[in-house]
Enzyme design. Structure first.
Site, PDB file in Angstrom:
ATOM      1  N   SER A 210      24.545   3.892  22.128  1.00  0.00           N
ATOM      2  CA  SER A 210      23.559   2.923  22.603  1.00  0.00           C
ATOM      3  C   SER A 210      24.210   1.555  22.869  1.00  0.00           C
ATOM      4  O   SER A 210      25.139   1.463  23.663  1.00  0.00           O
ATOM      5  CB  SER A 210      22.410   2.840  21.590  1.00  0.00           C
ATOM      6  N   ASP A 338      16.227  10.186  28.458  1.00  0.00           N
ATOM      7  CA  ASP A 338      16.375   9.096  27.480  1.00  0.00           C
ATOM      8  C   ASP A 338      15.420   7.955  27.820  1.00  0.00           C
ATOM      9  O   ASP A 338      15.493   7.378  28.915  1.00  0.00           O
ATOM     10  CB  ASP A 338      17.815   8.584  27.503  1.00  0.00           C
ATOM     11  N   HIS A 367      16.512   9.636  22.967  1.00  0.00           N
ATOM     12  CA  HIS A 367      17.512   8.616  22.640  1.00  0.00           C
ATOM     13  C   HIS A 367      18.044   8.879  21.238  1.00  0.00           C
ATOM     14  O   HIS A 367      17.300   8.842  20.254  1.00  0.00           O
ATOM     15  CB  HIS A 367      16.902   7.219  22.714  1.00  0.00           C
TER      16      HIS A 367
END
Length: 424
Positions: A210, A338, A367
């Site tokens: 991320s 995502d 995610h």
């Protein structure tokens, strides 16, 4: 029990809560077919049509993966909806028990970084054992389950692992009125230099998730030919922060936005005395009461790092612009569904043109979810064996180069060849 998150936060749930969900049998899910089956000559491995695989490094790297020729089977029910999968992985993925040893590193601006090493590794591993640096997501740290699972996998394959907890994350101390940001790579640069100095004979690798992936890829692009890492992996990278910000404020994504804002406020509250009477363009009351990540970034982050506005910060902190400058092997893994790292933000053209890069996109995953594979639903995510295949291949190649080379000049030339020709 510590839970995996988009950092260290968990969104509120209504009907998902702590109720147990019975899973009686594993059935094959429907899939997004990006292309027909990829055909490769000879004994090279194929990748299954449920996956999208591309990149300038396709021919070089694809044969090393042991599982890409199998279908991506999202776990029933959990893996069929991106929000359910994201939340399930955050709340219910197991957290392996690992004994860690903390080292606090002082930065050049008198800040502090917490490095968590696996306890006992100095006694059990040789000085030439490869070192893996892990970069968690926004507000995340060494307690997050997705970090722990890869740590266990890498350690089981003979790698020395260290988790880089950014300022204020993973209970690391904050000693200056500055946290960290998507644009700031100096702390990572110092961590890599510190690790390289401690283990000068070891190959260094890094994996980021991320926001940690965004920071990592920006670092790779900035270092370019001079990068001391031997390879890297980017997971769930938002890449284009302008696009990510747009999607972050829509629909159910607002739940994640509020949860992350709450985590940022918590970190800020724990160190608010550092920001007393700071003056300038800082809007401390706005940061302290921020209901969204954007509000927090406008009040604090963008000012700390010298940006004119929050939009200026996002547009100039995206790692999508860095791909063309990456000169070491880089694997990027994304999920098409995502909710936080949008599919449309992936810099496909630059990945396709860079001979050092490979992109794998799964049809599902949410995610930081990827609830699929032999250890699903509560074990390691689908990505872990893929990541380890890549890193082990790079380590084998580099070890063979060193073993078969005599003299530093030959080693240097062979290493440059390993990085696959030129880059922008």
């Amino acid at each position: 029990m510590t839970r995996a998150t988009w950092g260290s936060v968990t969104p509120p749930l209504t009907n998902f809560g702590s109720r147990s969900i019975p899973f009686t049998r594993h059935v094959r899910t429907s899939k997004i077919h990006f292309s027909t089956a990829a055909m490769l000559d000879g004994d090279r491995r194929q990748y299954h049509p449920s996956l999208e695989v591309l990149g300038g490094g396709l021919d070089s790297y694809l044969p090393v993966f042991k599982t890409l020729n199998r279908p991506y089977d999202a776990f029933p029910v959990v893996g069929w909806n991106r929000h359910v999968e994201t939340i399930f992985a955050s709340l219910f993925r197991s957290v392996p028990d690992v004994r860690l040893r903390r080292e606090c590193l002082r930065t050049k601006d008198d800040g502090a970084i917490a490095l968590d090493w696996v306890a006992g590794d100095d006694r059990q591993l040789g000085v030439q054992s490869p070192v893996l640096i892990l970069l968690p997501g926004l507000t995340g740290g060494s307690e997050d389950s997705y970090v722990r699972h890869l740590l266990i996998g890498a350690r089981g394959n003979g790698m020395r692992v260290v988790v880089f907890n950014s300022r204020g994350c993973g209970h690391s101390p904050v000693t200056t009125p500055q946290f960290y940001s998507a644009s700031f790579t100096e702390d990572l640069r110092q961590v890599v230099a510190h690790v390289a100095n401690r283990y000068p004979n070891a190959n260094l690798y890094a994996v980021g998730w991320s926001l940690g992936a965004n920071i990592l890829v920006r670092y790779l692009g900035q270092e370019s030919h001079a990068c001391p890492l031997s390879g890297a992996v980017s997971l769930c990278n938002p890449f284009n922060l302008v696009i990510a910000d747009e999607d972050f404020r829509k629909g159910f994504n607002i739940v994640y936005d509020k949860a992350l804002a709450k985590a940022l406020r918590r970190i800020f509250k724990n160190h608010k005395l550092l920001f007393e009477d700071i003056g300038g363009e800082f809007n401390i009351p706005q940061a302290a009461k921020a209901k969204s990540v954007r509000e927090f970034d406008e009040g604090l982050t963008r000012v700390s790092f010298g940006f004119k506005s929050v939009d200026d910060y996002y547009s100039n902190s995206s790692s999508s612009d860095s791909i063309k400058h990456v000169c070491i092997p880089l694997l990027c893994i994304q999920a098409a569904d995502d909710p936080i790292a949008p599919y449309r933000g992936i810099p496909r053209e630059d990945i396709q043109e860079n001979p050092n890069c490979l992109l794998i996109v799964t049809p599902k995953g949410g995610h930081l979810g990827w609830v699929a594979g032999p250890e699903s639903p509560r074990g390691a995510p689908w990505t872990d064996p893929v990541v380890m295949d890549f890193l082990q291949h790079l380590e084998r190649e580099r070890s063979q180069v060193v073993a078969s080379s005599s003299g530093s000049k030959t080693v240097e030339l062979c290493t440059e060849g390993l990085h696959h020709m030129k880059c922008g």
